[in-house]
Motif scaffolding. Sequence first.
Motif, PDB file in Angstrom:
ATOM      1  N   VAL A  98       0.839  -1.195   0.000  1.00 13.17           N
ATOM      2  CA  VAL A  98       0.000   0.000   0.000  1.00 13.17           C
ATOM      3  C   VAL A  98       0.872   1.242   0.000  1.00 13.17           C
ATOM      4  O   VAL A  98       1.806   1.370   0.794  1.00 13.17           O
ATOM      5  CB  VAL A  98      -0.938   0.014   1.214  1.00 13.17           C
ATOM      6  CG1 VAL A  98      -1.883   1.206   1.128  1.00 13.17           C
ATOM      7  CG2 VAL A  98      -1.721  -1.280   1.302  1.00 13.17           C
ATOM      8  N   THR A  99       0.577   2.174  -0.899  1.00 18.33           N
ATOM      9  CA  THR A  99       1.229   3.481  -0.928  1.00 18.33           C
ATOM     10  C   THR A  99       0.165   4.532  -0.679  1.00 18.33           C
ATOM     11  O   THR A  99      -0.895   4.505  -1.316  1.00 18.33           O
ATOM     12  CB  THR A  99       1.910   3.730  -2.283  1.00 18.33           C
ATOM     13  OG1 THR A  99       2.804   2.662  -2.560  1.00 18.33           O
ATOM     14  CG2 THR A  99       2.682   5.037  -2.271  1.00 18.33           C
ATOM     15  N   GLY A 100       0.436   5.435   0.243  1.00 16.15           N
ATOM     16  CA  GLY A 100      -0.588   6.394   0.598  1.00 16.15           C
ATOM     17  C   GLY A 100      -0.064   7.795   0.823  1.00 16.15           C
ATOM     18  O   GLY A 100       1.118   7.995   1.160  1.00 16.15           O
ATOM     19  N   VAL A 101      -0.928   8.785   0.605  1.00 10.39           N
ATOM     20  CA  VAL A 101      -0.639  10.177   0.922  1.00 10.39           C
ATOM     21  C   VAL A 101      -1.885  10.781   1.563  1.00 10.39           C
ATOM     22  O   VAL A 101      -2.989  10.225   1.456  1.00 10.39           O
ATOM     23  CB  VAL A 101      -0.255  11.006  -0.333  1.00 10.39           C
ATOM     24  CG1 VAL A 101       1.032  10.494  -0.953  1.00 10.39           C
ATOM     25  CG2 VAL A 101      -1.386  11.020  -1.345  1.00 10.39           C
ATOM     26  N   GLN A 102      -1.697  11.897   2.228  1.00  9.41           N
ATOM     27  CA  GLN A 102      -2.846  12.623   2.751  1.00  9.41           C
ATOM     28  C   GLN A 102      -2.660  14.111   2.486  1.00  9.41           C
ATOM     29  O   GLN A 102      -1.533  14.618   2.400  1.00  9.41           O
ATOM     30  CB  GLN A 102      -3.040  12.364   4.243  1.00  9.41           C
ATOM     31  CG  GLN A 102      -1.989  12.950   5.151  1.00  9.41           C
ATOM     32  CD  GLN A 102      -2.292  12.692   6.619  1.00  9.41           C
ATOM     33  OE1 GLN A 102      -3.239  11.995   6.967  1.00  9.41           O
ATOM     34  NE2 GLN A 102      -1.479  13.261   7.500  1.00  9.41           N
ATOM     35  N   PHE A 103      -3.776  14.797   2.334  1.00  8.12           N
ATOM     36  CA  PHE A 103      -3.788  16.240   2.143  1.00  8.12           C
ATOM     37  C   PHE A 103      -4.370  16.877   3.397  1.00  8.12           C
ATOM     38  O   PHE A 103      -5.368  16.393   3.940  1.00  8.12           O
ATOM     39  CB  PHE A 103      -4.632  16.611   0.921  1.00  8.12           C
ATOM     40  CG  PHE A 103      -4.052  16.133  -0.390  1.00  8.12           C
ATOM     41  CD1 PHE A 103      -3.262  16.979  -1.158  1.00  8.12           C
ATOM     42  CD2 PHE A 103      -4.310  14.850  -0.849  1.00  8.12           C
ATOM     43  CE1 PHE A 103      -2.735  16.540  -2.366  1.00  8.12           C
ATOM     44  CE2 PHE A 103      -3.786  14.413  -2.051  1.00  8.12           C
ATOM     45  CZ  PHE A 103      -2.988  15.253  -2.811  1.00  8.12           C
ATOM     46  N   ARG A 104      -3.750  17.980   3.825  1.00  3.72           N
ATOM     47  CA  ARG A 104      -4.216  18.712   5.006  1.00  3.72           C
ATOM     48  C   ARG A 104      -4.815  20.048   4.586  1.00  3.72           C
ATOM     49  O   ARG A 104      -4.394  20.652   3.591  1.00  3.72           O
ATOM     50  CB  ARG A 104      -3.069  18.945   5.986  1.00  3.72           C
ATOM     51  CG  ARG A 104      -2.485  17.680   6.590  1.00  3.72           C
ATOM     52  CD  ARG A 104      -1.295  18.007   7.491  1.00  3.72           C
ATOM     53  NE  ARG A 104      -0.716  16.821   8.085  1.00  3.72           N
ATOM     54  CZ  ARG A 104      -1.074  16.320   9.275  1.00  3.72           C
ATOM     55  NH1 ARG A 104      -2.004  16.955   9.987  1.00  3.72           N
ATOM     56  NH2 ARG A 104      -0.506  15.241   9.742  1.00  3.72           N
ATOM     57  N   ALA A 105      -5.777  20.509   5.378  1.00  2.00           N
ATOM     58  CA  ALA A 105      -6.362  21.818   5.127  1.00  2.00           C
ATOM     59  C   ALA A 105      -5.305  22.895   5.310  1.00  2.00           C
ATOM     60  O   ALA A 105      -4.477  22.832   6.227  1.00  2.00           O
ATOM     61  CB  ALA A 105      -7.540  22.057   6.065  1.00  2.00           C
ATOM     62  N   ALA A 106      -5.313  23.894   4.428  1.00  2.00           N
ATOM     63  CA  ALA A 106      -4.295  24.940   4.496  1.00  2.00           C
ATOM     64  C   ALA A 106      -4.431  25.769   5.765  1.00  2.00           C
ATOM     65  O   ALA A 106      -3.447  26.309   6.275  1.00  2.00           O
ATOM     66  CB  ALA A 106      -4.394  25.840   3.263  1.00  2.00           C
ATOM     67  N   GLY A 107      -5.636  25.867   6.310  1.00  2.00           N
ATOM     68  CA  GLY A 107      -5.842  26.703   7.480  1.00  2.00           C
ATOM     69  C   GLY A 107      -5.375  26.075   8.774  1.00  2.00           C
ATOM     70  O   GLY A 107      -4.341  26.451   9.341  1.00  2.00           O
ATOM     71  N   ASP A 108      -6.103  25.057   9.271  1.00  2.00           N
ATOM     72  CA  ASP A 108      -5.788  24.472  10.572  1.00  2.00           C
ATOM     73  C   ASP A 108      -4.854  23.260  10.478  1.00  2.00           C
ATOM     74  O   ASP A 108      -4.444  22.706  11.499  1.00  2.00           O
ATOM     75  CB  ASP A 108      -7.076  24.071  11.311  1.00  2.00           C
ATOM     76  CG  ASP A 108      -7.945  23.103  10.505  1.00  2.00           C
ATOM     77  OD1 ASP A 108      -7.443  22.508   9.534  1.00  2.00           O
ATOM     78  OD2 ASP A 108      -9.132  22.962  10.849  1.00  2.00           O
ATOM     79  N   GLY A 109      -4.535  22.796   9.279  1.00  2.00           N
ATOM     80  CA  GLY A 109      -3.590  21.690   9.131  1.00  2.00           C
ATOM     81  C   GLY A 109      -4.154  20.315   9.422  1.00  2.00           C
ATOM     82  O   GLY A 109      -3.393  19.341   9.488  1.00  2.00           O
ATOM     83  N   ARG A 110      -5.461  20.204   9.544  1.00  2.00           N
ATOM     84  CA  ARG A 110      -6.048  18.898   9.825  1.00  2.00           C
ATOM     85  C   ARG A 110      -6.196  18.091   8.532  1.00  2.00           C
ATOM     86  O   ARG A 110      -6.485  18.660   7.479  1.00  2.00           O
ATOM     87  CB  ARG A 110      -7.411  19.057  10.491  1.00  2.00           C
ATOM     88  CG  ARG A 110      -7.352  19.682  11.875  1.00  2.00           C
ATOM     89  CD  ARG A 110      -8.732  19.729  12.514  1.00  2.00           C
ATOM     90  NE  ARG A 110      -8.688  20.292  13.868  1.00  2.00           N
ATOM     91  CZ  ARG A 110      -9.741  20.426  14.649  1.00  2.00           C
ATOM     92  NH1 ARG A 110     -10.954  20.039  14.216  1.00  2.00           N
ATOM     93  NH2 ARG A 110      -9.611  20.933  15.861  1.00  2.00           N
TER      94      ARG A 110
END
Length: 622
Positions: free
Chosen positions: A528-540
Motif C-alpha cells: 500500500v502506498t498512501g498520501v494525505q492532504f491537510r487543510a491549508a488553514g488548521d492543518g487537519r
Amino acid sequence: MDPRLLLDLVVSAVALAGWFAAYGLVRVLTRPASPTPAPATMELGTEPPAVVSLLVSRWSVTEDAAEATLLDLAARGFVELRQPDDDPMRTTLHLPPTPPDDSGLRPYERRVLDRVRGLAVDGVVPLTALTFRDRAQAKTWNRRLRAQVVADARAAGLSRRRFGPTVTSLLTAAAVVVGVAIGIVVWHYSIWHQAEENLAIEAGTATFAALTAIAGLSPGERDTPLGRQVAARWLGVRDWLRGHEQFDELPPASVAIWDRYLSYGAAVGATRRTSTVLDLGMGDRRLLWSSYGDTWHRVRVRYPRFSARYGQTLPKLLLRAAISIAVGGFLLKVFGVAFDLVPTSADQAERVFAFVADGIVVVGLVLLVSGGHTLVRGVADLVTERTVTGEVLWLEVWRTTGQGDDRPARPWLHYLAVDDGSGDRTTAWGLPSQWAGDCHDGDIVTIRVRPWTRRVVAFSVVGHGRSRGSVEPIGTDQTRTPVAERGGRAGSTQAARGPAELFTVDEVGQALGLPVRPAERLDLPGPVTGVQFRAAGDGRPVLAVATLSGAAAQWVWRLNSRGRELPGIGDEAYASGERAVLRVRDSIVLVRVLGDARDRTARLPWLLAQGTARMPAGRDGG
C-alpha cells in the motif's frame, strides 16, 4: 488400629475420591474442542470479531476481543484512527461530528465505544490513553466485557456452558451420596466411641455444601456443533491472513484501507503490530506474541510461583531431599511407636500427647515421602536434560536475595519464557540471573534445560527473531515533508503510479471546496502506498489517497466496491459515503474524505476521473 475406624476411613476416602474422580473425568470430557481449520479463504462471515476471537481461542475470551471490537467500530465509522507520523504509538482516536446510529450496537461494542467517548477531549483521545491505570478497574471492565461476549456467543448457538445443567445435576446428586456417606461414618464413629455430641448431620451437610460449591464453579465455555463448524471456517480465514505477506505489520490506522479485514485479523491473532499498539487492559505477560517459525502467533505462558523445586540447582535439591528424609525418618522412629488414632487412655494429658504424636508421625511420613520423591526426580532430571531453541518472549526477575536494609535485593533467578514452536502453550524456565543481561525479547536462544526443575543450565544467543524490532524504540525524529519536496528517481514506474501524482493540490482543493497543502506521504507497510492532504488553514487531514495492486487490491476492492456505481471512470468505480474507489486493471485507488471535510463528497467522482487519466495502465482505453 480398631477395624471399625479403619472401615470408616476407607468408606470416607472412597466416597470423596470417587466424587473427585468423577469431577476430573467431567472436566476432561468437556474440554473445548480444537477444530481442524477449513481451507484457507478470504471470505468473511457475519459473526462479530469479538465472538470470532472466542471461537478461535478455544472458547476463551482474550484481550483480542476488545481490541478487535475497537477496530471494527473504526471500520464502521463510529471512530476514526489517525496516525500523524511514522510511529503507530502516536495514533489518535477521533469521534466523528455526525456518528452513525448506535442503537444496533451489541453490549460489548457499546462498552468499548463508551470507553472511548468517556476519555475523549474535544472528540480526540490518544490510542495509548485507553489503557487502564488501575488494575482492579481493568479487571472489572474486562470481566464484564467477557461476560457480554459469551452471552452473545451463546445466543447465537456457538458456545455453551462447560458444565451444563445435566452435568451440574449429576455432580450434585453424587455430592448427596458422598454427604450421606460421610454423615453415616461420623454417626457410626460417634456411636461406638460414645461421643457426647453426634455431628453426623453437620458433617454430611458441610461435605455436600463444599462439593456442590466446587461443582457450581464455572470452568468456562465449550464448543457446540455449530460453533465447531464456524470456528473451523474462521481458522481458515486466519490461515489465509497469515499467509499474506506483511499483513501482520499493519498499524491500527490502516483500518481506513483494510476495513473489517483488520478487525477480524486482530480477532484471529494475525495482526501483531496492531495488537501490540492497542491495549484496553493492563497488558498480559501470560499471552505473548512470537514470530518463531516465520509466522506471528500468540503463546500462552504459565509462570510457576509456589513450588520449591522450580529453578533450583541439583545440589540444593539433593541437600533438601536428604534433610527431609533424615528429619522424617527421625520423627517416625521416635514417635512412630506412639501412633494411635483412637487413644483409649482415660488420662486427658495422655490423650492430648497421643494426638500430638499422631500429628508428628503424619508430618514425618510426609517429609519422608517428599524427600524420597525429590531425590528420585532430581536425579532423573539430571539424566533427562534436553536442548531447546526458540524465541525469547519474556524476561523478568523471579527470585531475589536480600542484602540488608540499605542495599537493594540481589536477583539470582529470572523468568525466561521461550517459544520453541512445539505448541501454543509453554511454561517459563528459571534462568540464572548472571545470563539475564545477555538476551532481550525477540532474541533466538539455545538453552540446555532440566525439565522437572525448569532450570536453564546452559545458554547462548544464536540470532534475532522478527519481533526483536518491535521492542526497539521507534524513531519519531524524521521530519515529515511534502512528497513533492522529497523527489524521486526519474522515470520510476512506481513514482508514476504513486498516489501523490494522481491528484494535484488545486484539484483536491477544487473537489473539496477548500485550500489544501501539498500531499504528505503516509508510510504504510506492504504493497500500500498512501498520501494525505491537510487543510491549508488548521492543518487537519481532509483527504487520504491510497494505491495498491495484486492480491491486496482484491481485498480492498471487495470491501469498497459498493454504493453508487460511477460509469465511465476507469474499468470500474464506486462511491459510498466519504469513500470512493477506482479500479484500472489490477490497480486500485481508494480515496477517503476525513475529518471536518466529510460532508464535501459531491465532487469525488470528478476527482477520480482526473486521476484515471494519469494512471499508466488506463491509457489503453480505460
